[in-house]
Design a protein around this motif. Sequence first.
Motif, PDB file in Angstrom:
ATOM      1  N   UNK A  29      49.775  61.293   0.026  1.00  0.00           N
ATOM      2  CA  UNK A  29      49.765  62.643  -0.115  1.00  0.00           C
ATOM      3  C   UNK A  29      49.152  63.824   1.171  1.00  0.00           C
ATOM      4  N   UNK A  30      47.694  62.674   1.789  1.00  0.00           N
ATOM      5  CA  UNK A  30      47.142  63.348   2.767  1.00  0.00           C
ATOM      6  C   UNK A  30      47.605  63.191   3.977  1.00  0.00           C
ATOM      7  N   UNK A  31      48.679  61.507   4.057  1.00  0.00           N
ATOM      8  CA  UNK A  31      49.594  61.506   5.179  1.00  0.00           C
ATOM      9  C   UNK A  31      50.315  61.918   5.134  1.00  0.00           C
ATOM     10  N   UNK A  32      51.428  62.706   4.867  1.00  0.00           N
ATOM     11  CA  UNK A  32      52.421  62.951   4.688  1.00  0.00           C
ATOM     12  C   UNK A  32      52.693  64.241   3.526  1.00  0.00           C
ATOM     13  N   UNK A  33      52.179  65.184   3.750  1.00  0.00           N
ATOM     14  CA  UNK A  33      51.875  65.641   3.148  1.00  0.00           C
ATOM     15  C   UNK A  33      53.571  66.740   2.384  1.00  0.00           C
ATOM     16  N   UNK A  34      54.597  67.170   3.446  1.00  0.00           N
ATOM     17  CA  UNK A  34      55.720  67.417   3.470  1.00  0.00           C
ATOM     18  C   UNK A  34      56.564  66.483   2.884  1.00  0.00           C
ATOM     19  N   UNK A  35      56.160  65.300   2.080  1.00  0.00           N
ATOM     20  CA  UNK A  35      57.121  64.261   1.798  1.00  0.00           C
ATOM     21  C   UNK A  35      56.969  63.876   0.686  1.00  0.00           C
ATOM     22  N   UNK A  36      55.326  63.816   0.405  1.00  0.00           N
ATOM     23  CA  UNK A  36      55.254  63.743  -1.519  1.00  0.00           C
ATOM     24  C   UNK A  36      54.079  64.369  -1.824  1.00  0.00           C
ATOM     25  N   UNK A  37      54.355  64.642  -2.803  1.00  0.00           N
ATOM     26  CA  UNK A  37      53.565  65.694  -3.700  1.00  0.00           C
ATOM     27  C   UNK A  37      53.233  65.172  -4.944  1.00  0.00           C
ATOM     28  N   UNK A  38      52.399  65.917  -5.536  1.00  0.00           N
ATOM     29  CA  UNK A  38      51.673  65.247  -7.274  1.00  0.00           C
ATOM     30  C   UNK A  38      52.879  65.990  -8.096  1.00  0.00           C
ATOM     31  N   UNK A  39      52.605  65.046  -8.952  1.00  0.00           N
ATOM     32  CA  UNK A  39      54.229  65.258 -10.426  1.00  0.00           C
ATOM     33  C   UNK A  39      53.807  66.273 -11.097  1.00  0.00           C
ATOM     34  N   UNK A  41      52.469  50.562   8.272  1.00  0.00           N
ATOM     35  CA  UNK A  41      51.082  50.548   8.722  1.00  0.00           C
ATOM     36  C   UNK A  41      50.397  52.036   7.764  1.00  0.00           C
ATOM     37  N   UNK A  42      50.581  53.026   8.143  1.00  0.00           N
ATOM     38  CA  UNK A  42      50.235  54.222   7.788  1.00  0.00           C
ATOM     39  C   UNK A  42      49.349  54.478   5.937  1.00  0.00           C
ATOM     40  N   UNK A  43      50.430  54.394   6.476  1.00  0.00           N
ATOM     41  CA  UNK A  43      50.798  54.948   4.186  1.00  0.00           C
ATOM     42  C   UNK A  43      50.992  53.108   3.122  1.00  0.00           C
ATOM     43  N   UNK A  44      51.927  52.582   3.380  1.00  0.00           N
ATOM     44  CA  UNK A  44      52.143  51.692   2.644  1.00  0.00           C
ATOM     45  C   UNK A  44      50.580  50.680   2.725  1.00  0.00           C
ATOM     46  N   UNK A  52      54.459  60.667  -8.946  1.00  0.00           N
ATOM     47  CA  UNK A  52      54.448  60.857  -7.513  1.00  0.00           C
ATOM     48  C   UNK A  52      55.750  62.280  -7.435  1.00  0.00           C
ATOM     49  N   UNK A  53      56.390  62.517  -6.331  1.00  0.00           N
ATOM     50  CA  UNK A  53      57.689  63.584  -5.900  1.00  0.00           C
ATOM     51  C   UNK A  53      57.838  63.174  -4.942  1.00  0.00           C
ATOM     52  N   UNK A  54      59.023  62.536  -4.131  1.00  0.00           N
ATOM     53  CA  UNK A  54      58.697  62.117  -2.495  1.00  0.00           C
ATOM     54  C   UNK A  54      60.056  62.360  -2.425  1.00  0.00           C
ATOM     55  N   UNK A  55      60.273  63.975  -1.375  1.00  0.00           N
ATOM     56  CA  UNK A  55      61.166  63.954  -0.768  1.00  0.00           C
ATOM     57  C   UNK A  55      61.643  63.046   0.502  1.00  0.00           C
TER      58      UNK A  55
END
Lengths: 389, 70
Positions: free
Chosen positions: A282-292, A248-251, A229-232
């Motif tokens: 990705x669904x919760x943080x679409x601006x921060x996490x992207x597929x590889x 709580x909502x992601x990890x 995953x790509x994390x910004x």
Amino acid sequence: MADETPLLDELEKGPWPSYVTEIKRMAKKNAAAKDLLGIQEQSYKDRVTHWKHGGIVGVTGYGAGVIGRYCDSPEKFPDAASFHTMRINQPAGWFYTTKSLRTICDIWEKYGSGMTNFHGSTGDIILLGTTTENLQPCFDTLTEAGFDLGGSGSALRTPAGCVGQARCEWSNIDTLGLIHDLTMEFQDEIHRPRWPYKFKIKASGCPNDCVAAIARADFTIIGTWRDALRIDQAAVQEYVKKGLDIQELVVRRCPSEALVWDAKTQELKLLVDDCVRCMHCINVMPKAVRPGIEKGATILVGGKAPIIKGAYLSWVLVPFMKVEPPYDEMKDLLRKIWEWWDENGRTRERLAELIERLGFKTFLREMGLKPVPQMVKYPRSNPYVFFDR
Amino acid sequence: MAEVTDELKEKVIKYLETVPHAKNRDVARALGDEKALVDKAIAALAKEDKIEYIYLGASFVKLKGKKMVD
């Protein structure tokens, strides 16, 4: 013919749209639609269907795409004595121009009941209700307009996929290109039933699986990525500033505990080997996490609804496959699967049922694939293990 | 793969004369020919309107015009 339909009228009550209302609208100008109401009212009264299914219906050279429906009381309902369904191959991703939709509707008003279903569960355009005499001229007119029949019977059903990269930033594969290519390649398999039973191919561009390929296809293609995953991290911190509870909502909701949140450094870390690529973060943080970056698909097999045995979800056959034209690796695999299934399957036996009957080990050997951990469907319950050697 | 010959198509028709309907696989086994080739022959015969497909819970082929048996 039915003028009074008290039982069907019940289905018009309530705030939701009613198909009965739609058939009544059509019944004002189409006699078959009027008799259709009568047949259904009669069925509700008698608590038994008055349709017969199957037999000989089709167009020259085709064994699929027309589903025969005959009423068992033609004397009562002469205008719907035969009320065949035509399945029309939809464009990949269900993109139409208004002109093409008008063309289909004009043809269907001329040769059929005028009633349609956009779309059937396999994905085809469903044209509801025509006579045996009208099948061939309707088909001829549709093909002149650039359309063709879809699959039915013991054939490859019309392949279907999500809208993919045309509208979705998460699609890891070009589902539209793939589905179109497979459809064109396997025309004979779609139109001339030759197998033990039906076979379905569906493709989703990412593991969100918007077309539910995992539950509905014998051969399921799900776009994924092989690397990480790509994390910004700057975008992650923006989410924190806006009040997102990442812990709580992601990890905590990561199904394989592949994420770690360092509250001190405000950094989201990924344990690459533990990530199962489920798309939740990705669904919760679409601006921060992207597929590889290294994209392709996971191939799964065996999804089906219950007929002979219960419902199955597809399970992994190939954890990662590159998905690029001309898709030869995928086509070769499909042909190998069909050959084995066709040789060994009993009539009406789907691929999953055959694999279960003969064993996944046998299936893998015939496919020339080595077992890998991703193929495990569920933990074994038998404590005894016998090795071949 | 070999090409479909008139001889093979004739064999398929002869076999279908002996049964009410059949799966492609049954035809191939009865004739002792390669299944993929028999599939092609049956497709060609369907296009020539000599055989037709029927659905009886699954799909089968039969000679065009031959009486159906459930």
